[in-house]
Design a protein around this motif. Structure first.
Motif, PDB file in Angstrom:
ATOM      1  N   LYS A  38      -3.782  16.633  -3.667  1.00  0.00           N
ATOM      2  CA  LYS A  38      -3.591  15.395  -2.905  1.00  0.00           C
ATOM      3  C   LYS A  38      -4.510  15.487  -1.683  1.00  0.00           C
ATOM      4  O   LYS A  38      -4.132  16.037  -0.661  1.00  0.00           O
ATOM      5  N   LEU A  64      -8.027   5.131  -1.996  1.00  0.00           N
ATOM      6  CA  LEU A  64      -6.929   4.249  -2.400  1.00  0.00           C
ATOM      7  C   LEU A  64      -6.607   3.241  -1.298  1.00  0.00           C
ATOM      8  O   LEU A  64      -6.426   2.049  -1.579  1.00  0.00           O
ATOM      9  N   HIS A  65      -6.558   3.701  -0.077  1.00  0.00           N
ATOM     10  CA  HIS A  65      -6.273   2.801   1.054  1.00  0.00           C
ATOM     11  C   HIS A  65      -7.305   1.671   1.118  1.00  0.00           C
ATOM     12  O   HIS A  65      -6.946   0.499   1.275  1.00  0.00           O
ATOM     13  N   LYS A  91       0.674   4.115  -2.813  1.00  0.00           N
ATOM     14  CA  LYS A  91       0.390   5.498  -2.395  1.00  0.00           C
ATOM     15  C   LYS A  91       1.452   6.443  -2.955  1.00  0.00           C
ATOM     16  O   LYS A  91       1.127   7.532  -3.453  1.00  0.00           O
ATOM     17  N   ASP A  92       2.716   6.026  -2.905  1.00  0.00           N
ATOM     18  CA  ASP A  92       3.797   6.860  -3.462  1.00  0.00           C
ATOM     19  C   ASP A  92       3.627   7.060  -4.972  1.00  0.00           C
ATOM     20  O   ASP A  92       3.827   8.166  -5.485  1.00  0.00           O
ATOM     21  N   TYR A 140      -6.755   9.629  -0.914  1.00  0.00           N
ATOM     22  CA  TYR A 140      -5.888   8.667  -0.234  1.00  0.00           C
ATOM     23  C   TYR A 140      -6.689   7.623   0.536  1.00  0.00           C
ATOM     24  O   TYR A 140      -6.309   6.457   0.594  1.00  0.00           O
ATOM     25  N   SER A 141      -7.805   8.032   1.117  1.00  0.00           N
ATOM     26  CA  SER A 141      -8.639   7.075   1.835  1.00  0.00           C
ATOM     27  C   SER A 141      -9.262   6.070   0.876  1.00  0.00           C
ATOM     28  O   SER A 141      -9.322   4.866   1.168  1.00  0.00           O
ATOM     29  N   CYS A 172      -6.770  -0.863  -1.603  1.00  0.00           N
ATOM     30  CA  CYS A 172      -5.639  -1.745  -1.303  1.00  0.00           C
ATOM     31  C   CYS A 172      -6.001  -2.832  -0.294  1.00  0.00           C
ATOM     32  O   CYS A 172      -5.386  -3.899  -0.281  1.00  0.00           O
ATOM     33  N   PHE A 218       0.824   6.959  -6.608  1.00  0.00           N
ATOM     34  CA  PHE A 218      -0.338   7.829  -6.794  1.00  0.00           C
ATOM     35  C   PHE A 218       0.040   9.283  -6.504  1.00  0.00           C
ATOM     36  O   PHE A 218      -0.355  10.198  -7.238  1.00  0.00           O
ATOM     37  N   THR A 219       0.831   9.501  -5.468  1.00  0.00           N
ATOM     38  CA  THR A 219       1.291  10.850  -5.127  1.00  0.00           C
ATOM     39  C   THR A 219       2.103  11.441  -6.281  1.00  0.00           C
ATOM     40  O   THR A 219       1.881  12.594  -6.677  1.00  0.00           O
ATOM     41  N   PRO A 245       0.809  -1.237   0.000  1.00  0.00           N
ATOM     42  CA  PRO A 245       0.000   0.000   0.000  1.00  0.00           C
ATOM     43  C   PRO A 245       0.835   1.278   0.000  1.00  0.00           C
ATOM     44  O   PRO A 245       0.455   2.246  -0.651  1.00  0.00           O
ATOM     45  N   GLU A 246       1.960   1.265   0.681  1.00  0.00           N
ATOM     46  CA  GLU A 246       2.801   2.474   0.716  1.00  0.00           C
ATOM     47  C   GLU A 246       3.415   2.757  -0.655  1.00  0.00           C
ATOM     48  O   GLU A 246       3.505   3.902  -1.076  1.00  0.00           O
TER      49      GLU A 246
END
Length: 162
Positions: A26, A34-35, A12-13, A31-32, A38, A15-16, A8-9
């Motif tokens: 952002k 996406l979390h 997330k990177d 982010y939620s 995942c 996606f950022t 997930p990290e």
């Protein structure tokens, strides 16, 4: 034991970086979403994703979910599966690369088929004037449960006709 197809990290990177390159905000909502994607093992649709977000008391509009899904598709972090004209599901790109899909035309069941030989062959496929990125294979047919039900129905009909 659940299998985690992604880090997930790392996603997330990615996606950022995608949002930075495209000058997008952002937001906590993105982010939620996406979390939660995942954390889903397998396919998901918008309704399932919204339900999971609501269960975690993170209320976000359906439009935000759709918009974020579109961004994730564009960033190639998720893939879209169109099994029928009505059935659209999504899946993490990292998970989609590990299997193919067998779809029952009768009950709508979807079975993931892990076939490493076929996957290897597909990655080595060369198409002129085309750059391979990934593939998805859909196999349509009848699952064993539907086949059993259909054979029992035919057997019963044949016995009634005697």
């Amino acid at each position: 034991m659940s299998i985690n197809y992604c880090n997930p990290e790392k996603i997330k990177d990615l996606f950022t970086k995608y949002m930075e390159i495209h000058n997008l905000r952002k937001t906590m909502e993105r982010y939620s979403i996406l979390h939660h994607i995942c954390m889903i093992q397998g396919h998901f649709d918008v309704e399932m994703l919204q339900k999971r977000l609501d269960e975690d008391n993170f209320h976000v509009s359906r439009a935000s979910i759709y918009n974020t899904i579109m961004l994730l598709l564009d960033a190639r972090l998720i893939v879209r599966h169109q099994f029928t004209t009505q059935l659209v599901e999504y899946e993490l790109q990292a998970a989609a690369e590990t299997h193919h899909h067998a779809f029952c035309n009768y009950c709508g069941a979807i079975k993931e088929v892990k076939e490493t030989h076929l996957r290897k062959e597909m990655t080595q496929l060369r198409i002129t004037k085309f750059t391979y990125e990934y593939h998805s294979l859909y196999i349509y047919g009848m699952c064993s449960k539907c086949k059993f039900r259909l054979s029992r129905k035919h057997k019963k009909e044949n016995n009634n006709n005697i």
